[in-house]
Structure formats: C-alpha cells, structure tokens
Design a protein around this motif. Structure first.
Motif, mmCIF file in Angstrom:
data_model
loop_
_atom_site.group_PDB
_atom_site.id
_atom_site.type_symbol
_atom_site.label_atom_id
_atom_site.label_comp_id
_atom_site.label_asym_id
_atom_site.label_seq_id
_atom_site.Cartn_x
_atom_site.Cartn_y
_atom_site.Cartn_z
ATOM 1 N N LEU A 136 -65.270 -12.393 -46.056
ATOM 2 C CA LEU A 136 -65.779 -11.443 -47.047
ATOM 3 C C LEU A 136 -67.169 -11.843 -47.525
ATOM 4 C CD1 LEU A 136 -64.989 -8.920 -48.728
ATOM 5 C CD2 LEU A 136 -64.103 -10.492 -50.456
ATOM 6 N N VAL A 137 -67.387 -13.141 -47.726
ATOM 7 C CA VAL A 137 -68.705 -13.636 -48.162
ATOM 8 C C VAL A 137 -69.751 -13.384 -47.081
ATOM 9 C CG1 VAL A 137 -69.995 -15.711 -48.781
ATOM 10 C CG2 VAL A 137 -67.710 -15.334 -49.725
ATOM 11 N N LEU A 138 -69.420 -13.674 -45.833
ATOM 12 C CA LEU A 138 -70.365 -13.450 -44.735
ATOM 13 C C LEU A 138 -70.684 -11.967 -44.575
ATOM 14 C CD1 LEU A 138 -68.843 -15.887 -42.080
ATOM 15 C CD2 LEU A 138 -70.935 -16.236 -43.408
ATOM 16 N N ARG A 139 -69.672 -11.144 -44.705
ATOM 17 C CA ARG A 139 -69.886 -9.701 -44.541
ATOM 18 C C ARG A 139 -70.804 -9.146 -45.627
ATOM 19 N NH1 ARG A 139 -66.255 -5.286 -46.265
ATOM 20 N NH2 ARG A 139 -64.741 -6.870 -46.853
ATOM 21 N N ARG A 140 -70.603 -9.562 -46.868
ATOM 22 C CA ARG A 140 -71.433 -9.056 -47.966
ATOM 23 C C ARG A 140 -72.886 -9.483 -47.821
ATOM 24 N NH1 ARG A 140 -67.468 -10.254 -53.192
ATOM 25 N NH2 ARG A 140 -66.012 -8.510 -52.841
ATOM 26 N N GLN A 141 -73.115 -10.717 -47.388
ATOM 27 C CA GLN A 141 -74.496 -11.163 -47.217
ATOM 28 C C GLN A 141 -75.208 -10.391 -46.106
ATOM 29 O OE1 GLN A 141 -75.505 -15.457 -48.358
ATOM 30 N NE2 GLN A 141 -73.595 -15.701 -47.207
ATOM 31 N N CYS A 142 -74.472 -10.009 -45.084
ATOM 32 C CA CYS A 142 -75.072 -9.182 -44.034
ATOM 33 C C CYS A 142 -75.351 -7.765 -44.528
ATOM 34 C CB CYS A 142 -74.153 -9.135 -42.824
ATOM 35 S SG CYS A 142 -73.975 -10.703 -41.941
ATOM 36 N N GLN A 143 -74.473 -7.234 -45.350
ATOM 37 C CA GLN A 143 -74.629 -5.847 -45.795
ATOM 38 C C GLN A 143 -75.821 -5.664 -46.725
ATOM 39 O OE1 GLN A 143 -70.296 -5.547 -46.938
ATOM 40 N NE2 GLN A 143 -70.522 -3.474 -46.135
ATOM 41 N N VAL A 144 -76.118 -6.636 -47.564
ATOM 42 C CA VAL A 144 -77.236 -6.492 -48.505
ATOM 43 C C VAL A 144 -78.554 -6.974 -47.911
ATOM 44 C CG1 VAL A 144 -75.703 -6.747 -50.474
ATOM 45 C CG2 VAL A 144 -76.826 -8.770 -49.545
ATOM 46 N N ASN A 145 -78.521 -7.545 -46.717
ATOM 47 C CA ASN A 145 -79.735 -8.042 -46.069
ATOM 48 C C ASN A 145 -80.418 -6.891 -45.328
ATOM 49 O OD1 ASN A 145 -81.741 -9.500 -44.827
ATOM 50 N ND2 ASN A 145 -80.359 -10.777 -43.603
ATOM 51 N N ASN A 146 -81.557 -6.444 -45.858
ATOM 52 C CA ASN A 146 -82.244 -5.292 -45.265
ATOM 53 C C ASN A 146 -83.425 -5.671 -44.390
ATOM 54 O OD1 ASN A 146 -83.796 -6.246 -47.362
ATOM 55 N ND2 ASN A 146 -84.251 -4.236 -48.236
ATOM 56 N N VAL A 147 -83.642 -6.979 -44.193
ATOM 57 C CA VAL A 147 -84.768 -7.423 -43.370
ATOM 58 C C VAL A 147 -84.311 -8.270 -42.189
ATOM 59 C CG1 VAL A 147 -86.416 -7.323 -45.265
ATOM 60 C CG2 VAL A 147 -85.140 -9.445 -44.850
ATOM 61 N N GLY A 148 -83.018 -8.473 -42.037
ATOM 62 C CA GLY A 148 -82.534 -9.311 -40.955
ATOM 63 C C GLY A 148 -82.690 -8.644 -39.599
ATOM 64 N N GLN A 149 -82.928 -9.464 -38.570
ATOM 65 C CA GLN A 149 -83.088 -8.954 -37.217
ATOM 66 C C GLN A 149 -81.761 -8.832 -36.472
ATOM 67 O OE1 GLN A 149 -86.077 -7.899 -36.133
ATOM 68 N NE2 GLN A 149 -86.901 -8.465 -38.149
ATOM 69 N N THR B 255 -70.423 -8.045 -33.771
ATOM 70 C CA THR B 255 -69.238 -8.664 -33.176
ATOM 71 C C THR B 255 -68.928 -9.985 -33.881
ATOM 72 O OG1 THR B 255 -70.526 -9.863 -31.516
ATOM 73 C CG2 THR B 255 -69.771 -7.628 -30.942
ATOM 74 N N PRO B 256 -67.688 -10.468 -33.798
ATOM 75 C CA PRO B 256 -67.343 -11.747 -34.440
ATOM 76 C C PRO B 256 -68.006 -12.951 -33.795
ATOM 77 C CG PRO B 256 -65.380 -10.437 -33.980
ATOM 78 C CD PRO B 256 -66.510 -9.796 -33.256
ATOM 79 N N PHE B 257 -68.462 -12.850 -32.543
ATOM 80 C CA PHE B 257 -68.997 -14.016 -31.831
ATOM 81 C C PHE B 257 -70.323 -14.479 -32.436
ATOM 82 C CE2 PHE B 257 -66.571 -11.352 -28.848
ATOM 83 C CZ PHE B 257 -65.557 -12.242 -28.532
ATOM 84 N N THR B 258 -71.170 -13.550 -32.853
ATOM 85 C CA THR B 258 -72.456 -13.939 -33.433
ATOM 86 C C THR B 258 -72.299 -14.476 -34.849
ATOM 87 O OG1 THR B 258 -72.822 -11.659 -34.184
ATOM 88 C CG2 THR B 258 -73.664 -12.249 -32.013
ATOM 89 N N VAL C 107 -73.292 -18.421 -37.044
ATOM 90 C CA VAL C 107 -73.995 -18.486 -38.326
ATOM 91 C C VAL C 107 -73.148 -19.211 -39.369
ATOM 92 C CG1 VAL C 107 -74.939 -17.087 -40.203
ATOM 93 C CG2 VAL C 107 -75.331 -16.409 -37.838
ATOM 94 N N ALA C 108 -71.852 -18.941 -39.392
ATOM 95 C CA ALA C 108 -70.967 -19.611 -40.345
ATOM 96 C C ALA C 108 -70.930 -21.119 -40.099
ATOM 97 C CB ALA C 108 -69.561 -19.025 -40.239
ATOM 98 N N PHE C 109 -70.940 -21.520 -38.836
ATOM 99 C CA PHE C 109 -70.936 -22.947 -38.519
ATOM 100 C C PHE C 109 -72.219 -23.613 -38.995
ATOM 101 C CE2 PHE C 109 -71.988 -26.397 -35.536
ATOM 102 C CZ PHE C 109 -70.895 -27.226 -35.748
ATOM 103 N N GLY D 25 -72.586 -27.469 -46.696
ATOM 104 C CA GLY D 25 -71.304 -28.035 -47.058
ATOM 105 C C GLY D 25 -70.156 -27.075 -46.750
ATOM 106 N N PHE D 26 -68.947 -27.638 -46.814
ATOM 107 C CA PHE D 26 -67.772 -26.869 -46.414
ATOM 108 C C PHE D 26 -67.460 -25.739 -47.389
ATOM 109 C CE2 PHE D 26 -63.136 -26.214 -46.400
ATOM 110 C CZ PHE D 26 -62.948 -25.868 -45.076
ATOM 111 N N THR D 27 -67.750 -25.908 -48.663
ATOM 112 C CA THR D 27 -67.363 -24.930 -49.692
ATOM 113 C C THR D 27 -68.353 -23.783 -49.846
ATOM 114 O OG1 THR D 27 -68.454 -26.243 -51.412
ATOM 115 C CG2 THR D 27 -66.122 -26.698 -50.975
ATOM 116 N N CYS D 28 -69.387 -23.726 -49.026
ATOM 117 C CA CYS D 28 -70.395 -22.678 -49.212
ATOM 118 C C CYS D 28 -69.850 -21.290 -48.917
ATOM 119 C CB CYS D 28 -71.608 -22.960 -48.327
ATOM 120 S SG CYS D 28 -71.281 -22.806 -46.556
ATOM 121 N N LEU D 29 -68.777 -21.186 -48.151
ATOM 122 C CA LEU D 29 -68.191 -19.891 -47.829
ATOM 123 C C LEU D 29 -67.128 -19.453 -48.839
ATOM 124 C CD1 LEU D 29 -67.813 -20.189 -43.945
ATOM 125 C CD2 LEU D 29 -69.675 -19.157 -45.271
#
Length: 466
Positions: free
Chosen positions: A138-151, A156-159, A163-165, A172-176
C-alpha cells in the motif's frame, strides 16, 4: 353338522372373518343355554352390529392431518437424537459414509463455542496479514500514484519489487511500514464515529442484510457518508504520513496525524502552502469515492457469495440423492401425508450442520470478499489516483524516488479539482498515468490470495470433508 365349528360356512368361518383368529370370539358374541329336552347343545351367536360410517368434516380432517404431522416430526426428532448419540464420539463430524456400506452416516454438530473461536481466529489472521504483509504494498502504491514526474510507471510487480529492495537497503527495514500506527487509528476512529452516530440517532443502522428495508439501507448509506466526511481530514493526514520519505524528514510522533487532521479541518496554516485545496473542495469527491468503494464491494461480494451457496446447495442435493437408502428420518418424513410434510421440514436437523460445513462457509465468505475487493480496486484505481493527488497537493510532502529506490523528490502540482486533475494527467502523462503503481496493487492481492490459500489449507486439515 351345519353348526359344527370348522366345517363349511359355520361359526369358525364367521370368527375368522370377524375376529381374525378363530380362537377368542369377540365379547359381543353371547352363548344361550339349550332348551330343556334337546339332545344336542346348540350355540346361538348374535351377529355383530355394523360399524357406523364416519363423515369427515373439513375441520376434523385438518385436525387429523396436524396430529399426523406432529407425530411424524416427533418421530424424526427422536431418530435424529438417536443418531447423534450413536456417533457422538466420531472424530469427523458431518455427513459421511460408513466403510463398506452405502448408508449415510450422520455426525453431531460442532459447538457454538468452536464456531465462534474459528471465526475470531480467521478474522484476526486476516487483520494481521493486512497490517504486516499487505501494508508495504500500500505504501509503495501510494508513492507511485502521487509521483507525477517519475519515468517508470511500475505496471507489473517485477519492477516494484526491485525498488522496494533498494529502499529497504538504503533506509532500513521499517521504511515500508511508515504510517501503520495512524492507519490503525484511522480505522478505529471510523468505527467509533459510526457507532456513535448509530447510537445517538437511532435511525442510522450500523449493519444491514438482505432482509432490511429500503429505509434501513438508505440510513446505512447515509451513516457511511457522514462517517467518511468526519474522518476525512484525519485520513488525509495519514495519507501524507504514509508517503513521506524517512530520508528527508524526521519520524512523526504518534499523535501527529491528529493535530494535522484538525489543522486540515479548520484551515490552519501550519506547514502547508497556498496550493492546498480547501476542505470543502475535497469533501464531495472523497465521500463519493468511499461510498462507491463500499457499495460496489458489498454488491459484488453478495453476488459472488450467492453463487457459491447455490453451487454448494446443488452439490449437497446430489450427495443426498446418491445416498439412496432411506434413513430413519426419511422414513418418518415419508410416512406423513404430503400436505403435512411442511411441519416435518421445520424440525431443526442440527446434526447436519457440522464443523466442516461451517469452515466451508467461512472460506467462501473470505474468498468472495477477496474477489470483490480485487474488482473494486481495478475499477476505481484511476479515481483513487486523482483523490490521492488532490489530498497531497500543497502539503510540501517529500517522497522517495520510485525510479531508482534511492534518493527523494518533492511533490509539486497545481490541480484545481477532479476534472482538472484528470485532464492534466491524461495530457502530460498519458492514460497510463492514472495507473501508476498498478504492479504494487497486483503484488498486494497476490500476497492476500496466498494468505487466503493458507487459511483454506488449515481449514482442510482441521475438517477433511471440505
């Protein structure tokens, strides 16, 4: 010789025809003493009086039918109790087949305590899995949704996994799991607001079912709309906390989202800029989004669950038809006239409600809810992207760089409303801009489905008859 018993059509034949045995004559037959001077004792027998024909009135006939139905129901309940007593020590409750026989075997029902314990365990496991396993997606999805300048759009889940790794290696481990505390508190606040409104008004039911009236359903929908509007400022503060990069800001306090929620509600300046949309401009689209999500999810779940129940009913009927030998319950049922079998049908056959059947019902409810959520998330994903961008605008939020997984960048936008946001995203980012981070949503539901299969496997191990 005409009067000698056992010859011709004498007294013996009459006794056989009237009494049935020929040995003990009925009491209505009297012997007369012989007349004086006669050499042979002669027995005169009175013929039995013919029985009076009985005329059935409608009331008498209905009373007779009710008595037969009552007798059949009592007989069925007695036999069911006997079956339960016979198989009370069986290790597998439910309906099965005896070894080497085609006769059905009935086991006793599971206790109410066991069912409630199983329901609580499944609900607790589902909630913990949402917080521990699903929340990072959910955290990863929200950061992608509000990012309007990302390339990279991360379809897909593979990409998104790479990024999560990288994020965990750099921050750190708790950033997600940032904002998980406010996530739980927003859910608790929503529950409290709904309970308070329902108890104070007495006209807004907190729960409805298929037997509820249109008035109750309308009141329930109004309750959901009011609670979504009241909790919206705190949800907005939680959204900002869940996407804020830990590399560029300090970890907020436990009550940060509460102060930010009140600041958003009353329009305090704080750290926000003038680009932030007023509360009144966000109220209608946000409430509409939550209502659409709630109504669509419940309608889909009801439809899917009805299909599961219909399939189970057909399988159950086929299993009963294949077990052709009649049980004592079937014999008692068939002995009652067809017009009175309804009373027998009302006998609570509790022994057929087993642990395995209850577990199957629980699994079907979880599966139907999962399928409904997947369909709802896919249909409302563009609308959700627009809502998130409107809430984050003007908050001076800094998010993680979702192209590389290292570094950070600010969120900058100038949307005037929902329609302006939609047209801007389609113009500058393409239609795919509305589906940024869709791979994280796919990964989220793949993890939830894996958890659901684990729950199903545990239910199968505890109840092999599923």
């Amino acid at each position: 010789m005409d009067g000698f018993p056992g010859k011709g059509t004498g007294v013996g034949d009459q006794l056989h025809s009237v009494g049935g045995s020929g040995r003990d004559p009925p009491k209505s037959f009297t012997k007369l003493k012989p007349k004086p001077g006669s050499g042979t004792k002669k027995t005169n027998i009175k013929a039995p009086k013919p029985k009076r024909s009985v005329t059935w009135s409608p009331a008498s006939f209905l009373k007779y039918e009710e008595s037969l139905a009552k007798l059949g129901a009592e007989h069925a309940a007695t036999n069911m109790a006997a079956y339960s007593e016979e198989f009370k020590d069986s290790p597998q409750p439910g309906l099965s087949m005896r070894a080497g026989s085609s006769e059905p075997r009935i086991h006793p029902a599971a206790s109410e305590h066991s069912r409630r314990l199983a329901t609580f365990g499944i609900s607790l496991t589902n909630t913990l899995s949402d917080v521990v396993i699903v929340y990072p997606c959910l955290v990863l999805r929200r950061q992608c949704q509000v990012n309007n300048v990302g390339q990279r759009y991360h379809y897909t889940p593979f990409t998104i996994m790479g990024v999560a790794f990288n994020l965990q290696r750099s921050q750190g481990f708790t950033c997600l799991w940032k904002g998980v505390g406010s996530y739980l508190m927003v859910n608790a606040l929503t529950f409290g607001v709904e309970s308070g409104l329902s108890e104070s008004t007495k006209k807004l039911p907190k729960e409805v079912d298929r037997h509820s009236t249109l008035k109750d359903i309308a009141g329930h929908v109004l309750l959901k709309a009011l609670s979504a509007g009241l909790v919206m400022p705190f949800y907005s503060a939680h959204l900002v906390e869940s996407i804020q990069s830990e590399a560029a800001s300090e970890t907020p306090g436990i009550f940060y989202f509460i102060t930010e929620g009140f600041s958003r509600l009353f329009g305090f300046a704080g750290v926000q800029s003038r680009r932030m949309l007023p509360f009144r401009h966000l109220l209608l689209p946000t409430v509409l989004y939550f209502l659409l999500r709630y109504i669509l999810t419940n309608l889909l779940q009801f439809s899917i669950l009805s299909g599961f129940r219909l399939r189970e009913k057909r399988k159950h009927d086929q299993a009963l038809n294949s077990a052709h030998p009649f049980s004592p319950v079937d014999t008692a049922y068939m002995s009652v006239p067809s017009t009175s079998r309804q009373a027998v049908n009302q006998v609570p056959l509790t022994t057929t409600i087993s642990t395995s059947r209850h577990a199957t019902t629980q699994y079907h409810q979880l599966l139907s809810n999962f399928i409904a959520q997947v369909i709802t998330d896919v249909l409302l994903y563009p609308f959700e992207t627009i809502i998130f961008r409107l809430h984050v605008q003007g908050t001076r939020t800094i998010i993680d760089d979702m192209d590389r997984g290292s570094g950070f960048l600010p969120v900058s936008s100038r949307y005037e409303g929902c329609l302006d946001c939609l047209s801007t995203v389609v113009t500058y980012e393409g239609k795919g801009g509305l589906y940024r981070g869709f791979g994280a949503l796919m990964l989220q539901h793949l993890l939830k489905f894996s958890i659901l299969k684990i729950i199903h496997l545990s239910l199968q191990l505890s109840s092999p008859t599923i």
